[in-house]
Design a protein around this motif. Structure first.
Motif, short mmCIF file in Angstrom:
data_model
loop_
_atom_site.label_atom_id
_atom_site.label_comp_id
_atom_site.label_asym_id
_atom_site.label_seq_id
_atom_site.Cartn_x
_atom_site.Cartn_y
_atom_site.Cartn_z
N GLY A 4 0.80 -1.22 0.00
CA GLY A 4 0.00 0.00 0.00
C GLY A 4 0.82 1.26 0.00
N SER A 5 0.47 2.14 0.91
CA SER A 5 1.08 3.48 0.81
C SER A 5 1.33 4.10 2.19
N VAL A 6 2.12 5.09 2.09
CA VAL A 6 2.32 5.98 3.25
C VAL A 6 1.90 7.36 2.77
N THR A 7 1.01 8.01 3.51
CA THR A 7 0.46 9.29 3.06
C THR A 7 0.75 10.36 4.10
N VAL A 8 1.20 11.48 3.57
CA VAL A 8 1.44 12.64 4.45
C VAL A 8 0.55 13.76 3.98
N THR A 9 -0.29 14.29 4.84
CA THR A 9 -1.13 15.41 4.46
C THR A 9 -1.00 16.53 5.48
N VAL A 10 -1.22 17.72 4.95
CA VAL A 10 -1.21 18.91 5.81
C VAL A 10 -2.44 19.71 5.44
N ARG A 11 -3.19 20.17 6.42
CA ARG A 11 -4.35 21.02 6.13
C ARG A 11 -4.61 21.92 7.34
N GLY A 12 -5.37 22.91 7.08
CA GLY A 12 -5.76 23.78 8.17
C GLY A 12 -7.10 23.35 8.71
N GLY B 15 -9.64 25.19 11.37
CA GLY B 15 -9.90 26.24 12.37
C GLY B 15 -8.62 26.96 12.70
N ASP B 16 -8.31 27.06 13.99
CA ASP B 16 -7.10 27.74 14.37
C ASP B 16 -5.95 26.78 14.57
N HIS B 17 -6.05 25.62 13.98
CA HIS B 17 -4.97 24.64 14.07
C HIS B 17 -4.52 24.19 12.68
N ALA B 18 -3.25 23.85 12.60
CA ALA B 18 -2.75 23.16 11.42
C ALA B 18 -2.73 21.68 11.76
N VAL B 19 -3.20 20.85 10.83
CA VAL B 19 -3.27 19.42 11.11
C VAL B 19 -2.39 18.68 10.12
N VAL B 20 -1.50 17.84 10.67
CA VAL B 20 -0.62 17.03 9.84
C VAL B 20 -0.98 15.57 10.13
N GLU B 21 -1.20 14.83 9.06
CA GLU B 21 -1.50 13.42 9.25
C GLU B 21 -0.50 12.57 8.51
N VAL B 22 -0.05 11.51 9.19
CA VAL B 22 0.80 10.51 8.53
C VAL B 22 0.03 9.18 8.63
N THR B 23 -0.34 8.70 7.49
CA THR B 23 -1.22 7.53 7.46
C THR B 23 -0.54 6.40 6.71
N ASP B 24 -0.63 5.21 7.24
CA ASP B 24 -0.07 4.07 6.50
C ASP B 24 -1.15 3.01 6.34
N THR B 25 -0.83 2.06 5.50
CA THR B 25 -1.77 0.95 5.29
C THR B 25 -1.13 -0.32 5.85
N SER C 32 -6.09 3.54 14.87
CA SER C 32 -5.60 2.42 14.09
C SER C 32 -6.64 1.30 14.07
N THR C 33 -6.63 0.62 12.99
CA THR C 33 -7.43 -0.58 12.93
C THR C 33 -6.47 -1.71 12.57
N GLU C 34 -6.51 -2.70 13.38
CA GLU C 34 -5.56 -3.78 13.17
C GLU C 34 -5.77 -4.37 11.78
N GLY C 35 -4.72 -4.54 11.04
CA GLY C 35 -4.76 -5.11 9.72
C GLY C 35 -5.08 -4.09 8.63
N GLU C 36 -5.42 -2.86 9.01
CA GLU C 36 -5.78 -1.87 7.99
C GLU C 36 -4.80 -0.72 7.94
N GLY C 37 -4.34 -0.39 9.05
CA GLY C 37 -3.38 0.72 9.03
C GLY C 37 -3.52 1.63 10.25
N THR C 38 -2.65 2.59 10.26
CA THR C 38 -2.59 3.49 11.42
C THR C 38 -2.54 4.92 10.90
N ARG C 39 -3.19 5.83 11.65
CA ARG C 39 -3.09 7.24 11.29
C ARG C 39 -2.66 8.04 12.53
N PHE C 40 -1.59 8.79 12.35
CA PHE C 40 -1.17 9.72 13.41
C PHE C 40 -1.61 11.11 12.99
N THR C 41 -2.31 11.77 13.88
CA THR C 41 -2.81 13.12 13.57
C THR C 41 -2.18 14.11 14.55
#
Lengths: 1353, 99
Positions: free
Chosen positions: A457-465, A467-477, A529-538
């Motif tokens: 699968g993939s490793v995904t890095v996203t950045v978005r705003g 509200g008054d926070h910036a959110v960075v997510e690193v998601t894997d499968t 995280s869901t076991e067997g599906e992946g993990t997301r750090f926010t």
């Protein structure tokens, strides 16, 4: 009451008492309030029961019916006056809580009473007694007092920290109650000894205040028993003598020892309290003391407990410090060896000779080295986080861009692993405050983690705003995390067991660190995280900077790329991929390129400072191989010295070094203008230094954190050198230029410290650039003690340098090797274009040789001036010695003259003779050696003496100089002394010759100058020239001519000295003879023309020749080129005798000379003179004549001799006349002087002569007659009284006229009779006094003189 | 002792008084002569001192002694002496006409 025999009292039997008394007593007895009263002339005492009970005590019943003054004898001083007031004024008194010492219980007792005295009146209304209503306040007053003490003691334990503070505090409180506690001693028990810890009321050192008491020991001051009970001590033994009394008249009779009890333990100690002898030791007193002790004991307990806690806290803090130090040191210990492992491995891996097998092994070492480094760094991050030393620096950054960059680093590793890397980071539009270094770690750890646990699968890095926070997510499968593990995911050292992963490696600290770092940014991180599906750090981080510490905010820096910190993460990740070897091996291209970077255009010099020998050698090897000129230093101090002496092009310095660490070295380098531009690369290992390096960034040009790669180091070194070369091109050009100057060059800062110098500076003064900066007082200044003059010169010059805009000076300075150097310096103020500070830029050159030449010239000139000024040989010699002492400052100079058959004559500069035998023997030996040596050869003798031999008119002279300590006699001194001695020898010879001439001339001049006897009315003066003292050709003469007239001659023949004097003698004689022969001035001068023409040296002599008739004042005169005579009239007018003038003698022999006539009016003064009197340099002659005229007028009322003195005083220039001077003064008419026998027959002829003289004086008729009368009376007195018994004895009369007055003196040799027998003669004296302004009759054994003055109107 | 020359001429006037005309200097050597001349003359005596060039304290003493019998005519030069001695307060002194 009834028991009293009232009849025996002044009040009489009760039955006889007046009604008023009865009423008063009735009120008294019926009241239950304590009362007493007094009635009648003796103030007979009554009181009621209440009073008896409370106050009277055992004085009952004795007191009743007695006079009140007996009853209350002990307090009568207090109450007597009050009662008196009541009776006399009829007004009541009021006293509240008055202290009274009552003796109602068998002892003097401290009591307090509030009472009022009111008058009791009899039937007639007269106050005949008083009633006192009393309430006793003793218990209230004392209780309040004790309560106050207890309250104060318990008041403020909160501020009391230590036991000592507690004791000080309690002592202060106890001391405020000296009523109940006249003195206290607080002892604390320490083992078997009780030590005095506090005291009140008693001075230190008092026998009772023993500093220590042995518990249970025999014969102790205080018999302390161990236990909980109080002990009473009687203080009547002598050992307690002179105890303090507190506020009381007498000291305590008893003391109480009260233990300081501790809960469940032995007492802390005890208090000894002196007891108030005026109060009984009742329960109240006793419990007061126990409460006091309780307070103190509680305080001690609390202080001790506080201290114990404090100690524990300190111990914990110390433990924490130790731990931190441990971590810091560990980091250093790991990093340096890591560098030394990784560096050489890098070399070996790239080496062409390394075979594939070896290289594979080396790759393993290299890889693990990186891992170890990463681990160390992470551990250190924790240690810093814990210690609060993670010094973040938040700057506004484009979060999306930074994050995308970091993600892209991992792209190759992700793709190699067969995964996709999706980066979705659109711009946020507003910055987020980040610490770049921390943020790197956050993203790299998350990516590394994602890659590790994802197989498809993939490793995904996203950045978005959001509200008054910036959110960075690193998601894997990836494999995901079990739900129960999620809470522990961020726990330190927590690893999920048996999870499938690309690698078993891992410390379990990555995510923990991430969480901490995000928290530092004010953000949060969550995992789902869901076991067997992946993990997301926010990660969620607030925009703005309000959540961050203001001190840690910085402006945006240029967007630097990801740092080297990323390398280990990527390397590690690559290893997990399938074809992992490829990334690690050194490519063929890399192998072909040696580690060495491309050569610089010319080799650069690099200075390496590191205390670790391995590291130093490694770096040196690396850089030498790369073509650098390397020098090394073992610590910062050595590095600084080397850099100052020869600034390198770059310095690589370890941060942590003994002596001077890297930071200090950097600071010192930057503070010095010679090294401020040298680029510095710092190597750092210690954790906290990494942080501080950020702040240092402005100072250090670059820094590397150990471990570092060799290639990186070389790249940075090269970049820095090139940058610096570009930057410093101008500076190096300037340095080269300055160094090429032949003149010394220096720059001073505003305080005068020398901060830059060039090569010539070092050449001239011996001080090199290593010593910079040279703070004032600079080391080349002459010593203030041994050479104060030179020191002062330099200090003065330094002042001008500090304060003037530009200037120039020549000063003596001291070369580093100790010798004197003269420098001529020029300086200018300039503005430093970089710093804006004002600096002084100067140059100087060595003018020592020139200085010595000038010094020689001026010394010889000065000596010659001295010699010329010297009046004679002796003065020439002492003058020369003085000059030598001046030239060799501080020296002692002696002249020793050796002449045959006499002992050596020694003179000092002060001219005083010295005894040869008194000179120290070594001096004498050296001087004798010089005498026997060659002439004019200066010779140094020993370290600080020198001498020279020269010819002296009387024999041989040795000049001897004692230069004093530390004054070496240098070569230039030798030359100077030789030259001076040559001048001196000539000067002495000249002086000697002049001496001889002058002696002869003076003898001659005395013999030929002027007549021995002057006519009356004349005064003359002659003064030889002063510098040098020299006779000359001036003369004056008076000749008594046969016809009663007087010939007057004043002349001046050319030249000086003996020849002139000789010519003058001839001219004078000739003139005299000619005038006698023919009293015509013109003809005399014409004859003189011929005589002078025939006489060597007589030509051009000037002469005034005149013939004066003293009776008439008629003057005939002629002048041969002579300055005009002056006649000062009595009325202030002046005539110049400027007629009859013609050329000087023999200027035109045979030419006819004319003559002029002039009549001197009475009481005028004539002065004839030679030109020396009036001629001055740079002054016209007529000004000189005018000033002579003024002095002549000033002397109008002096006799001619005084007048001549006055003229001489006024006209003598400072330092004496340059030319010789002769002058002659005459006042017309000359004084009348008569001597006649004491005979009355003489009176008429004397009067006649006087009358005649007075006429010549041109006095007004009345004045003349008055003088005549006074003179007649004085003469008559002299005849009649002075010489009555010896007729014919001489009488003298002298009359002298001045401009405005006349003096008359009549003197006899006899004695006047007194009192005067003849009334007519008495009238005579009266007449004298009337006729004259001033009469002084002076009678003595030698005769009588009448001295009279008349004012001439 | 040589006396200073002194001319004394005596004249009788119509009113019976005596006029003594003195010529010369009067000092201690000739004051006795003056005294004698005054005593021998019959009073009142007018002394004419117009030609007396000098009169010292000896002369004054004579005049004081005979003050009750004399009058005086004196030249300007003598007036200060006569005044300061106080004689003018005792006797009549007139200034001689100039010439």
């Amino acid at each position: 009451m009834r028991a009293v025999d009232w009849a025996a009292t002044p009040l009489g039997a009760v039955g006889d008492w007046p009604q008023s008394l009865r009423t008063a007593v009735g009120i008294l007895l019926s009241s239950r309030f304590p009362m007493w009263m007094a009635w009648g002339p003796q103030l007979t005492f009554f009181c009621n029961d209440a009073y008896r009970r409370d106050t009277l005590g055992h004085k009952y019943p004795w007191a009743l019916g007695r006079p009140a003054s007996q009853v209350w004898a002990e307090i009568w001083d207090d109450i007597g006056p009050r009662i008196e007031t009541v009776l006399t004024t009829g007004r009541a008194t009021w006293d509240e809580a008055l202290l009274l010492f009552l003796e109602r219980s068998g002892y003097q007792e401290e009591t307090y009473h509030t009472f009022s005295y009111s008058p009791l009146r009899d039937e007639s209304g007269t106050a005949v007694g008083m009633l006192c209503v009393v309430s006793e306040d003793t218990t209230r007053v004392i209780s309040e007092r004790r309560m106050a003490t207890l309250r104060d003691l318990g008041s403020d334990f909160s501020i009391v920290r230590t036991q000592q503070e507690l004791l000080t505090f309690t002592s202060r409180q106890l001391d405020r109650n000296r009523w109940d506690l006249p003195f206290t001693l607080t002892y604390l028990i320490d083992g078997t000894t009780a030590r005095l810890a506090g005291s009140t009321g008693v001075r230190t050192g008092h026998p009772a205040a023993a500093p220590a008491i042995a518990l249970g020991g025999p014969d102790q001051v205080w018999p302390v028993a161990t236990g909980v009970d109080d002990q009473l001590v009687d203080l009547n033994s002598p050992r307690y003598a002179e105890l303090p009394a507190g506020v009381w008249p007498l000291p305590p009779a008893q003391a109480m020892i009260v233990p300081l009890l501790r809960h469940g333990g032995a007492a802390y100690g005890f208090i000894v309290a002196g007891l108030n002898r005026y109060r009984p030791l009742d329960d109240g007193y006793r419990s007061f003391l126990e409460l006091v002790a309780g307070h103190v004991a509680t305080g001690i307990a609390s202080a001790r407990s506080y201290q114990a806690q404090q100690r524990r806290a300190e111990e914990l803090a110390e433990l924490d410090r130790a731990k931190t130090v441990f971590f810091s040191n560990i980091s250093h210990e790991f990093r340096t060896p890591l560098t030394l492992i990784m560096g050489p491995i890098e070399d070996l891996r790239r080496h062409p000779d390394t075979g594939p097998a070896v290289r594979a092994e080396l790759d393993v070492i290299h890889r693990n080295g990186l891992r170890l480094g990463k681990l160390v760094n992470s551990l250190l991050d924790f240690s810093r986080l814990e210690a609060g030393r993670m010094q973040a620096s938040y700057e506004p950054v484009d979060l999306a861009a930074v994050t995308a960059d970091l993600a892209s680093i991992f792209r190759s590793a992700v793709e190699k692993a067969g995964l996709r890397l999706v980066v979705d980071c659109p711009p946020l539009g507003r910055p987020v405050h980040l610490d770049r270094g921390m943020w790197e770690k956050v993203i790299l750890n998350l990516l590394s983690n994602a890659l590790k646990f994802t197989f498809d699968g993939s490793v995904t890095v996203t950045v978005r705003g959001s509200g008054d926070h910036a959110v960075v997510e690193v998601t894997d499968t990836g494999i995901g995390v079990a739900a129960e593990e999620i809470p522990r995911l961020f726990e330190r050292f927590h690893r999920i067991e048996n999870a499938r992963s690309r690698s078993n490696e891992g410390s379990g600290i990555g995510l923990a660190l991430v969480k901490e770092l995000v928290a530092l940014h004010g953000g949060t991180i969550v995992a789902d995280s869901t076991e067997g599906e992946g993990t997301r750090f926010t990660i969620s981080i607030p925009f703005g900077s309000g959540h961050l510490p203001a001190a840690a905010l910085t402006a945006a820096t240029s967007a630097a790329g990801p740092s080297v910190a990323a390398e280990p993460y990527v390397q590690e990740a690559l290893r997990w991929g399938p074809g992992h070897l490829s990334a690690e091996s050194v490519s063929a291209a890399e192998q072909a390129t040696p580690l060495l970077t491309p050569q610089l255009s010319r080799p650069a010099s690099v200075l390496i400072a590191d205390d670790n020998a391995d590291m130093r050698d490694y770096l040196a090897r690396l850089l030498t191989a790369a073509g650098y000129h390397v020098s090394t230093a073992v610590d910062g101090r050595q590095a600084l010295a080397q850099a100052r002496a020869t600034p390198p092009e770059l310095i690589i310095s370890d941060v942590m070094m003994p002596q001077l660490d890297g930071m200090q070295l950097l600071k010192a380098l930057r503070a010095d203008p010679r090294t401020e531009a040298v680029p510095v690369v710092l190597l750092s290992a210690r954790a906290e230094q990494e942080a501080s390096i950020e702040g240092l960034h402005a100072g250090a040009d670059d820094y590397l954190i150990k471990p570092f790669a060799a290639a990186e180091l070389l790249a940075r070194v090269r970049a820095n050198v090139e940058l610096a070369r570009t930057r410093n091109h101008h500076a190096r050009w300037r340095t080269a230029l300055i160094d090429s100057l032949q003149e010394a060059f220096f720059v001073c800062d505003g305080d005068g410290a020398v901060i830059e110098i060039n090569t010539a500076f070092t050449d001239i003064l011996g001080y090199g650039p290593q010593g910079l900066p040279y703070q004032p007082t600079h080391p080349w200044w002459p010593d203030a003690d041994t050479d104060p003059h030179a020191h002062h010169e330099v200090a003065t010059a330094f002042d001008t340098l500090l304060h003037d805009a530009r200037g120039s000076y020549t000063i003596p300075v001291v070369h580093r090797q100790g010798h004197r150097v003269w420098v001529n310096a020029t300086f200018n103020k300039a503005q430093d274009p970089d710093s804006g500070r004002t600096v002084t830029v100067g140059t100087f050159r060595d003018v020592t040789a020139e200085h010595h030449a000038i010094q020689r010239d001026s010394a010889i000139a000065a000596l010659n001036v001295r010699l010329t000024q010297a009046a004679d040989l002796a003065h020439a010699a002492t003058g020369a010695l003085t000059e030598l002492q001046r030239i060799w400052r501080g020296a002692q100079a002696w002249g020793v003259v050796f002449r045959a058959a006499t002992p050596p004559a020694v003179t000092g500069a002060d001219g005083a003779p010295l005894d040869w035998a008194q000179l120290p023997e070594d001096h004498r030996d050296a001087i004798t050696a010089l005498r026997d040596g060659p002439n004019l050869t200066a010779t140094a003798s020993g370290a600080d003496r020198a001498g020279i031999r020269l010819e002296h008119p009387h024999g041989t002279m040795v000049i001897w100089l004692d230069l004093g300590p530390d004054r070496p006699f240098a070569e230039h001194d030798r030359l100077l002394l030789s030259l001076l001695a040559a001048s001196l020898a000539q000067g002495l010879a000249r002086a000697h010759q002049i001496d001889q001439q002058r002696e002869t001339a003076l003898a001659l001049q005395r013999a030929i100058l002027g007549p021995a006897q002057l006519p009356h009315g004349f005064a003359v003066r002659y003064e030889p020239a002063a510098t040098p003292l020299e006779v000359g050709g001036d003369w004056y003469d008076t000749i008594a001519l046969p016809d009663g007239r007087i010939g007057i001659v004043v002349g001046d023949c050319v030249g000086r000295g003996l020849p002139a004097a000789a010519v003058m003698g001839q001219l004078r004689s000739a003139c005299r003879a000619l005038l006698l022969q023919d009293p015509s001035p013109a003809r005399t001068l014409m004859a003189m023309d011929h005589f002078a023409a025939a006489t060597t040296g007589a030509v051009c002599t000037t002469v005034f020749c005149g013939v004066l008739d003293p009776r008439t004042g008629h003057l005939t005169y002629a002048s041969a080129g002579h300055p005009p005579g002056i006649i000062a009239h009595r009325d202030g007018r002046t005539d110049l005798l400027d007629g009859g003038r013609s050329l000087p003698l023999a200027a035109a022999p045979g030419r006819i000379r004319g003559q002029a006539e002039h009549v001197m009016p009475a009481r005028a003064t004539m002065m004839l003179y030679t030109d020396g009197l009036v001629e001055r340099r740079r002054r016209p002659l007529d000004q000189g004549i005018a000033s002579a005229t003024t002095t002549l007028h000033e002397g109008r009322d002096a006799d001619v001799d005084q007048l001549a003195t006055h003229v001489m005083d006024q006209l003598t220039p400072e330092g004496g006349f340059e030319d010789d001077v002769a002058f002659l003064v005459y006042r017309h008419p000359g004084p009348l002087q008569m001597t006649f026998p004491a005979d009355a027959g003489q009176l008429a002829p004397v009067r006649s002569a006087l009358r005649d003289w007075l006429r010549r004086c041109e006095l007004p008729g009345d004045t003349a007659h008055g003088v005549l009368l006074a003179a007649g009376e004085a003469c008559a007195n002299a005849i009649e009284h002075g010489h009555r018994d010896n007729p014919g004895e001489p009488i003298e009369l002298r009359a002298e006229a001045f401009a405005d007055r006349l003096r008359l003196v009549v003197a006899d040799t006899g004695r006047w009779k007194s009192p005067t027998p003849n009334p007519a003669r008495g009238r005579g004296v009266g007449l004298m006094r009337t006729m004259m302004q001033h009469v002084n009759i002076n009678s003595g054994s030698a005769g009588t003189t009448v001295d009279m003055y008349a004012r001439i109107p | 002792m040589t006396a200073t020359p002194l001319d004394v001429s005596t004249a009788r006037t119509e009113d019976g008084s005596t006029r003594l005309t003195i010529c010369g200097e009067i000092d201690m050597t000739n004051s006795a002569r003056l005294a004698e001349a005054i005593s021998s003359a019959s009073a009142p005596v007018l002394l004419d001192f117009a030609a007396v060039e000098y009169l010292d304290s000896a002369g004054l003493a004579v005049l004081f002694a005979q003050a009750d019998r004399i009058e005086l005519v004196a030249n300007r030069m003598l007036l200060p002496v006569l005044t300061v001695s106080g004689l003018t307060e005792l006797i009549s002194v007139r200034e001689a006409p100039a010439g």
